[in-house]
Design a protein around this motif. Sequence first.
Motif, PDB file in Angstrom:
ATOM      1  N   GLY A   1       0.792  -1.203   0.000  1.00 12.56           N
ATOM      2  CA  GLY A   1       0.000   0.000   0.000  1.00 12.56           C
ATOM      3  C   GLY A   1       0.837   1.271   0.000  1.00 12.56           C
ATOM      4  O   GLY A   1       2.004   1.267   0.416  1.00 12.56           O
ATOM      5  N   PRO A   2       0.194   2.342  -0.529  1.00 11.26           N
ATOM      6  CA  PRO A   2      -1.139   2.401  -1.130  1.00 11.26           C
ATOM      7  C   PRO A   2      -1.208   1.523  -2.376  1.00 11.26           C
ATOM      8  O   PRO A   2      -0.228   1.391  -3.106  1.00 11.26           O
ATOM      9  CB  PRO A   2      -1.307   3.877  -1.500  1.00 11.26           C
ATOM     10  N   SER A   3      -2.409   0.941  -2.618  1.00 12.47           N
ATOM     11  CA  SER A   3      -2.539  -0.024  -3.703  1.00 12.47           C
ATOM     12  C   SER A   3      -4.002  -0.422  -3.820  1.00 12.47           C
ATOM     13  O   SER A   3      -4.881   0.198  -3.224  1.00 12.47           O
ATOM     14  CB  SER A   3      -1.697  -1.263  -3.401  1.00 12.47           C
ATOM     15  N   HIS A   4      -4.240  -1.504  -4.557  1.00 10.29           N
ATOM     16  CA  HIS A   4      -5.559  -2.140  -4.599  1.00 10.29           C
ATOM     17  C   HIS A   4      -5.561  -3.457  -3.824  1.00 10.29           C
ATOM     18  O   HIS A   4      -6.452  -4.293  -4.024  1.00 10.29           O
ATOM     19  CB  HIS A   4      -5.997  -2.381  -6.048  1.00 10.29           C
ATOM     20  N   GLY A   5      -4.562  -3.667  -2.986  1.00  5.24           N
ATOM     21  CA  GLY A   5      -4.538  -4.833  -2.121  1.00  5.24           C
ATOM     22  C   GLY A   5      -3.944  -6.067  -2.784  1.00  5.24           C
ATOM     23  O   GLY A   5      -3.246  -6.000  -3.792  1.00  5.24           O
ATOM     24  N   ILE A   6      -4.229  -7.228  -2.182  1.00  2.81           N
ATOM     25  CA  ILE A   6      -3.754  -8.521  -2.674  1.00  2.81           C
ATOM     26  C   ILE A   6      -4.958  -9.265  -3.232  1.00  2.81           C
ATOM     27  O   ILE A   6      -5.938  -9.483  -2.515  1.00  2.81           O
ATOM     28  CB  ILE A   6      -3.068  -9.325  -1.561  1.00  2.81           C
ATOM     29  N   SER A   7      -4.891  -9.672  -4.500  1.00  4.21           N
ATOM     30  CA  SER A   7      -6.064 -10.207  -5.192  1.00  4.21           C
ATOM     31  C   SER A   7      -5.805 -11.581  -5.779  1.00  4.21           C
ATOM     32  O   SER A   7      -4.733 -11.839  -6.334  1.00  4.21           O
ATOM     33  CB  SER A   7      -6.496  -9.276  -6.329  1.00  4.21           C
ATOM     34  N   ILE A   8      -6.814 -12.433  -5.673  1.00  3.72           N
ATOM     35  CA  ILE A   8      -6.906 -13.643  -6.481  1.00  3.72           C
ATOM     36  C   ILE A   8      -7.898 -13.315  -7.591  1.00  3.72           C
ATOM     37  O   ILE A   8      -9.068 -13.056  -7.338  1.00  3.72           O
ATOM     38  CB  ILE A   8      -7.388 -14.841  -5.654  1.00  3.72           C
ATOM     39  N   GLY A   9      -7.427 -13.277  -8.826  1.00  2.00           N
ATOM     40  CA  GLY A   9      -8.266 -12.897  -9.943  1.00  2.00           C
ATOM     41  C   GLY A   9      -7.782 -11.604 -10.588  1.00  2.00           C
ATOM     42  O   GLY A   9      -6.756 -11.042 -10.193  1.00  2.00           O
ATOM     43  N   SER A  10      -8.526 -11.166 -11.628  1.00  2.00           N
ATOM     44  CA  SER A  10      -9.852 -11.687 -11.929  1.00  2.00           C
ATOM     45  C   SER A  10      -9.767 -13.021 -12.675  1.00  2.00           C
ATOM     46  O   SER A  10      -8.819 -13.269 -13.403  1.00  2.00           O
ATOM     47  CB  SER A  10     -10.641 -10.672 -12.756  1.00  2.00           C
ATOM     48  N   LEU A  11     -10.832 -13.853 -12.491  1.00  2.00           N
ATOM     49  CA  LEU A  11     -10.864 -15.201 -13.026  1.00  2.00           C
ATOM     50  C   LEU A  11     -12.127 -15.405 -13.856  1.00  2.00           C
ATOM     51  O   LEU A  11     -13.167 -14.817 -13.570  1.00  2.00           O
ATOM     52  CB  LEU A  11     -10.845 -16.221 -11.880  1.00  2.00           C
ATOM     53  N   GLY A  12     -12.041 -16.259 -14.861  1.00  2.00           N
ATOM     54  CA  GLY A  12     -13.216 -16.656 -15.624  1.00  2.00           C
ATOM     55  C   GLY A  12     -13.661 -15.694 -16.694  1.00  2.00           C
ATOM     56  O   GLY A  12     -14.797 -15.785 -17.169  1.00  2.00           O
ATOM     57  N   VAL A  13     -12.802 -14.772 -17.136  1.00  2.00           N
ATOM     58  CA  VAL A  13     -13.200 -13.804 -18.152  1.00  2.00           C
ATOM     59  C   VAL A  13     -13.498 -14.519 -19.465  1.00  2.00           C
ATOM     60  O   VAL A  13     -12.878 -15.531 -19.804  1.00  2.00           O
ATOM     61  CB  VAL A  13     -12.099 -12.734 -18.328  1.00  2.00           C
ATOM     62  N   HIS A  14     -14.483 -14.017 -20.223  1.00  2.00           N
ATOM     63  CA  HIS A  14     -14.891 -14.588 -21.515  1.00  2.00           C
ATOM     64  C   HIS A  14     -15.253 -16.070 -21.388  1.00  2.00           C
ATOM     65  O   HIS A  14     -14.910 -16.888 -22.248  1.00  2.00           O
ATOM     66  CB  HIS A  14     -13.793 -14.402 -22.561  1.00  2.00           C
ATOM     67  N   ASN A  15     -15.938 -16.397 -20.292  1.00  2.00           N
ATOM     68  CA  ASN A  15     -16.442 -17.760 -20.057  1.00  2.00           C
ATOM     69  C   ASN A  15     -15.326 -18.809 -20.003  1.00  2.00           C
ATOM     70  O   ASN A  15     -15.520 -19.969 -20.361  1.00  2.00           O
ATOM     71  CB  ASN A  15     -17.466 -18.158 -21.127  1.00  2.00           C
ATOM     72  N   SER A  16     -14.153 -18.415 -19.545  1.00  2.00           N
ATOM     73  CA  SER A  16     -13.018 -19.332 -19.487  1.00  2.00           C
ATOM     74  C   SER A  16     -13.022 -20.120 -18.177  1.00  2.00           C
ATOM     75  O   SER A  16     -13.702 -19.776 -17.211  1.00  2.00           O
ATOM     76  CB  SER A  16     -11.714 -18.547 -19.605  1.00  2.00           C
ATOM     77  N   GLN A  17     -12.249 -21.200 -18.167  1.00  2.00           N
ATOM     78  CA  GLN A  17     -12.078 -21.979 -16.945  1.00  2.00           C
ATOM     79  C   GLN A  17     -10.887 -21.438 -16.163  1.00  2.00           C
ATOM     80  O   GLN A  17      -9.842 -21.132 -16.735  1.00  2.00           O
ATOM     81  CB  GLN A  17     -11.838 -23.452 -17.261  1.00  2.00           C
ATOM     82  N   ALA A  18     -11.054 -21.327 -14.857  1.00  3.43           N
ATOM     83  CA  ALA A  18      -9.986 -20.827 -13.991  1.00  3.43           C
ATOM     84  C   ALA A  18      -9.832 -21.765 -12.804  1.00  3.43           C
ATOM     85  O   ALA A  18     -10.818 -22.093 -12.140  1.00  3.43           O
ATOM     86  CB  ALA A  18     -10.306 -19.419 -13.513  1.00  3.43           C
ATOM     87  N   CYS A  19      -8.608 -22.176 -12.544  1.00  2.90           N
ATOM     88  CA  CYS A  19      -8.323 -23.092 -11.446  1.00  2.90           C
ATOM     89  C   CYS A  19      -7.224 -22.492 -10.567  1.00  2.90           C
ATOM     90  O   CYS A  19      -6.110 -22.248 -11.049  1.00  2.90           O
ATOM     91  CB  CYS A  19      -7.867 -24.444 -11.994  1.00  2.90           C
TER      92      CYS A  19
END
Length: 485
Positions: free
Chosen positions: A313-331
């Motif tokens: 920080g300052p920042s947008h934090g710690i993120s998992i994602g974004s996931l699944g864009v355009h109907n994709s599979q995300a694991c």
Amino acid sequence: MELLRGFLIIWITLALFSQNSSNVEGRYHAHKKQKNKKAPVSEPPAYPPDPQDPVPSPVYSPPAPSSPAYPPPVSSDPTDPGNSSSDPCIFDVTSFGAVGDGSTDDTAAFKAAWKEACKVESGVVLAPSDYVFTITSTIFSGPCKPGLVFQVDGVLMPPNGPDCWPESDSKNQWLVFYKIDGMAFTGRGTIEGNGEKWWELPCKPHRGPNGSTLPGQCDSPALIRFFMSSNLVVSGLQIQNSPQFHMKFDGCEGVMIEKLSISSPKLSPNTDGIHVENTKYVGIYNSVISNGDDCISIGPGCTDVDIEGVTCGPSHGISIGSLGVHNSQACVSNITVRNVLIKESDNGVRIKTWQGGTGSVHGISFENIEMQNVRNCMIIDQYYCLSKGCRNQTAAVYLTDVKYRNIKGTYDVRSPPIHFACSDAVACTNITLSEVELFPEEGELLDDPFCWNAYGSQETLTIPPITCLQEGEPQTLVESSKYGC
């Protein structure tokens, strides 16, 4: 995750140094040096905190993680008595014609030094201190001999902005390491991204009227990219002002990141600090990150990622994602974030997915985290969208087994500190809360955390109280064959 850290240390150490465990200390390449002009440079920003110093926090006093056993950097000071002029394994870029005056294109010298270092065991590409080297978009390819070191003690930077960028060069990436096995990227120097002119492109977010964007060229390079590489150590460097992501790992296996300082202005667009995707066995330790987007972002295809001792920080934090864009599979699985300080940020710890995706996120642990004046301290957003035109869809990435333990500190009252917005069709399950205590930085306590289709349990009472989390499991359980990875 303790097993993961030990596994990373042993694995990367063996990969880097089993061939030659005494490779670089006090050695220097013996090419006849050309006359060079030294450029006056300012001192790089302060080195990140020593790993023996815990992240300052009244909430916890964590023990420092074990440091990986990688080789010490060579000395770039020719007056150093331990600096041998006869060692054939140190490839100083100034010996290959690099001028280092801040304006001359030194790309050819770096490529030549890399080519020679790649041929020998424990070779070192050395960009010495007191020089400012400019190189254009370059791919450093392997395979190379074991124990390779790319050491930056001076300043290394790309051309200054899109107008200076060669037309033939990729505008999506600058410094790329491709198909490298067993390499250390290290030094006490600075990677300067010269990102200011890229951030000012009219197509960047909020450059147009009323927060809109304008048409036009918008490609911006990621500063450093590791692609399809393994057994990597990145340590000690100051990386700053990237045009876009500061550091990306894609298709990698076995990554140890420690003692980095990453910085760019709070409003610089899309300047994620460290981004990993399709990568496994990652450790990120004892680093300081401040920027205009996520400190650390974890994309699809990641497993076994351990994050500890990071100040964000300052920042947008710690993120998992974004996931699944355009109907994709995300694991994504087995992610641990612990002993972390997040301050003055738009988000704290976040999981974000698009509607219409498939796959799953599971085995996530957020533990011992201090928040200081953070909006959206704990957020699950399965309706992630970058515009108002996203349509509703029934498919979703399945979220389960997410733990929040000992999350304490203060939040910005413009948003509730807890927000779990799960898919209408695919509920989030097995969310566990324990010792969550969040108070307003200023103003009155917000007692309305938001939940939607979120199931789990509270091991202790939370502050503020979270009564919207549903107990047990949803009536319709997710078909594991459909969402499993």
